[in-house]
Design a protein around this motif. Structure first.
Motif, PDB file in Angstrom:
ATOM      1  N   PHE A 247       0.972  -1.164  -0.025  1.00 51.43           N
ATOM      2  CA  PHE A 247       0.110   0.024  -0.009  1.00 51.43           C
ATOM      3  C   PHE A 247       0.648   1.185   0.101  1.00 51.43           C
ATOM      4  O   PHE A 247       1.833   1.617   1.223  1.00 51.43           O
ATOM      5  CB  PHE A 247      -1.076   0.165   1.155  1.00 51.43           C
ATOM      6  N   VAL A 248       0.722   1.945  -0.959  1.00 52.66           N
ATOM      7  CA  VAL A 248       1.643   3.340  -1.357  1.00 52.66           C
ATOM      8  C   VAL A 248       0.072   4.037  -1.006  1.00 52.66           C
ATOM      9  O   VAL A 248      -0.622   4.511  -1.726  1.00 52.66           O
ATOM     10  CB  VAL A 248       2.073   3.389  -2.271  1.00 52.66           C
ATOM     11  N   ASP A 249       0.342   4.987  -0.216  1.00 54.90           N
ATOM     12  CA  ASP A 249      -0.770   5.406  -0.016  1.00 54.90           C
ATOM     13  C   ASP A 249      -1.163   6.540   1.809  1.00 54.90           C
ATOM     14  O   ASP A 249      -1.692   7.440   2.212  1.00 54.90           O
ATOM     15  CB  ASP A 249      -2.617   4.437   0.877  1.00 54.90           C
ATOM     16  N   GLY A 250       0.311   6.874   1.693  1.00 53.02           N
ATOM     17  CA  GLY A 250       0.833   8.051   3.352  1.00 53.02           C
ATOM     18  C   GLY A 250       0.141   8.154   3.946  1.00 53.02           C
ATOM     19  O   GLY A 250      -0.150   8.245   5.124  1.00 53.02           O
ATOM     20  N   GLY A 251       0.055   6.391   4.776  1.00 56.42           N
ATOM     21  CA  GLY A 251      -0.431   5.620   5.641  1.00 56.42           C
ATOM     22  C   GLY A 251      -2.093   5.740   6.139  1.00 56.42           C
ATOM     23  O   GLY A 251      -2.579   5.585   7.276  1.00 56.42           O
ATOM     24  N   MET A 252      -2.366   5.696   4.825  1.00 56.77           N
ATOM     25  CA  MET A 252      -4.259   5.898   5.238  1.00 56.77           C
ATOM     26  C   MET A 252      -4.834   4.756   5.458  1.00 56.77           C
ATOM     27  O   MET A 252      -5.782   5.077   6.574  1.00 56.77           O
ATOM     28  CB  MET A 252      -4.347   6.469   3.633  1.00 56.77           C
ATOM     29  N   THR A 253      -4.116   3.560   4.963  1.00 56.05           N
ATOM     30  CA  THR A 253      -4.626   2.163   5.681  1.00 56.05           C
ATOM     31  C   THR A 253      -4.340   2.061   7.552  1.00 56.05           C
ATOM     32  O   THR A 253      -5.479   1.277   7.582  1.00 56.05           O
ATOM     33  CB  THR A 253      -4.455   0.825   4.496  1.00 56.05           C
ATOM     34  N   ILE A 254      -3.669   3.281   7.572  1.00 58.75           N
ATOM     35  CA  ILE A 254      -3.627   2.635   9.047  1.00 58.75           C
ATOM     36  C   ILE A 254      -4.775   3.068   9.912  1.00 58.75           C
ATOM     37  O   ILE A 254      -5.646   2.174  10.526  1.00 58.75           O
ATOM     38  CB  ILE A 254      -2.196   3.937  10.351  1.00 58.75           C
ATOM     39  N   TYR A 255      -5.748   3.723   9.409  1.00 58.44           N
ATOM     40  CA  TYR A 255      -7.157   3.886  10.498  1.00 58.44           C
ATOM     41  C   TYR A 255      -8.290   3.056   9.187  1.00 58.44           C
ATOM     42  O   TYR A 255      -8.882   3.052  10.616  1.00 58.44           O
ATOM     43  CB  TYR A 255      -7.447   5.749   9.439  1.00 58.44           C
ATOM     44  N   GLY A 256      -8.476   3.047   8.014  1.00 51.22           N
ATOM     45  CA  GLY A 256      -8.905   2.271   7.206  1.00 51.22           C
ATOM     46  C   GLY A 256     -10.317   2.561   7.371  1.00 51.22           C
ATOM     47  O   GLY A 256     -11.529   1.893   8.265  1.00 51.22           O
ATOM     48  N   PHE A 257     -10.282   4.003   7.193  1.00 48.62           N
ATOM     49  CA  PHE A 257     -11.565   4.408   7.317  1.00 48.62           C
ATOM     50  C   PHE A 257     -11.717   4.912   6.040  1.00 48.62           C
ATOM     51  O   PHE A 257     -11.539   5.552   5.499  1.00 48.62           O
ATOM     52  CB  PHE A 257     -12.151   5.602   8.478  1.00 48.62           C
TER      53      PHE A 257
END
Length: 257
Positions: A247-257
């Motif tokens: 995941f190359v997402d700036g950490g977005m999937t850490i939150y998962g919302f």
């Protein structure tokens, strides 16, 4: 003993679908910068020829091939053409994709079929055709461009999300089946990047702020962020990885919302 693996793709032949613009164009140019020759597949002749020119500017060979990946026949013809002209196929990057932002209650059969045929069916039959050549040549690498929408629920359209989730699972299954043929299969899950498809959305300040509020790094992705991941998964640096989604997402999937 040297421990640093090579991230170079010198003299490798990379096939990029949806390579006429946006993410696909950036990956094609990045692969050329890493030393690869690149086959660029997309529906619009002017787009792929422009990308081909940019690849050649990097000193590498380019093979622009006008292809509709919703057609299995066109896929097979394009892959055969690349093999005939380049002599091998080492890496496939399944980047071609589309979205129609409809609410679930409004999705038509035509929209469903169009998105599935482009995003998932096309990626599968491209993988099948390229894997047959890779097996003959001792192996290769396949990288599927999925999305964070395949992992968490977003307001991007249920059909798009279903195809991207399907791509993540397809990545695992193909990785399991083709490991014995020395073919690794991995995926990339991007969040928002500035492309011709997202520029209009991101011009909306309220929409952009909503995106940034979900991104711990508080910025939209830059193409070099995504190209780096694609080159890594294409190179020997990822030789012991398969079936994974990066995941190359700036950490977005850490939150998962």
């Amino acid at each position: 003993m040297n421990y640093l693996p090579s991230f170079e793709l010198t003299d490798q032949v990379v096939v990029v679908t949806g390579g006429g613009k946006g993410i696909g164009r950036a990956i094609a140019i990045g692969a050329a910068e890493a030393g690869a020759d690149v086959a660029i597949l997309a529906r619009t002749s002017s787009d792929i020829n422009e990308t081909a020119g940019l690849v050649r500017d990097k000193g590498r060979k380019a093979y622009p091939i006008q292809t509709d990946i919703t057609s299995k026949q066109e896929i097979e013809e394009a892959v055969s053409m690349v093999y005939k002209e380049a002599g091998k196929i080492n890496i496939l990057i399944n980047n071609a994709g589309m979205n129609i932002r409809s609410k679930a209650s409004d999705v038509t059969e035509n929209e469903w079929n169009k998105i599935f045929q482009t995003n998932l069916q096309g990626a599968f039959f491209m993988s099948q055709a390229c894997a047959a050549i890779m097996k003959e040549n001792g192996g290769g690498k396949i990288i599927n461009v999925s999305s964070v929408a395949g992992h968490v629920a977003l307001r991007t359209g249920v059909v798009y999300a279903a195809t991207k989730a399907g791509m993540i699972q397809m990545t695992k299954n193909l990785a399991l089946e083709w490991a014995e043929d020395h073919i690794s299969v991995n995926a990339i899950g991007p969040w928002y990047f500035r492309t011709p498809l997202t520029d209009q959305l991101l011009e909306n300040k309220e929409y952009l702020q909503d995106i940034l509020s979900r991104t711990p790094m508080n910025r939209v992705g830059e193409m070099k962020d995504l190209v780096g991941a694609a080159v890594f998964l294409s190179s020997e640096a990822s030789d012991y990885m398969t079936g994974q989604t990066l995941f190359v997402d700036g950490g977005m999937t850490i939150y998962g919302f």
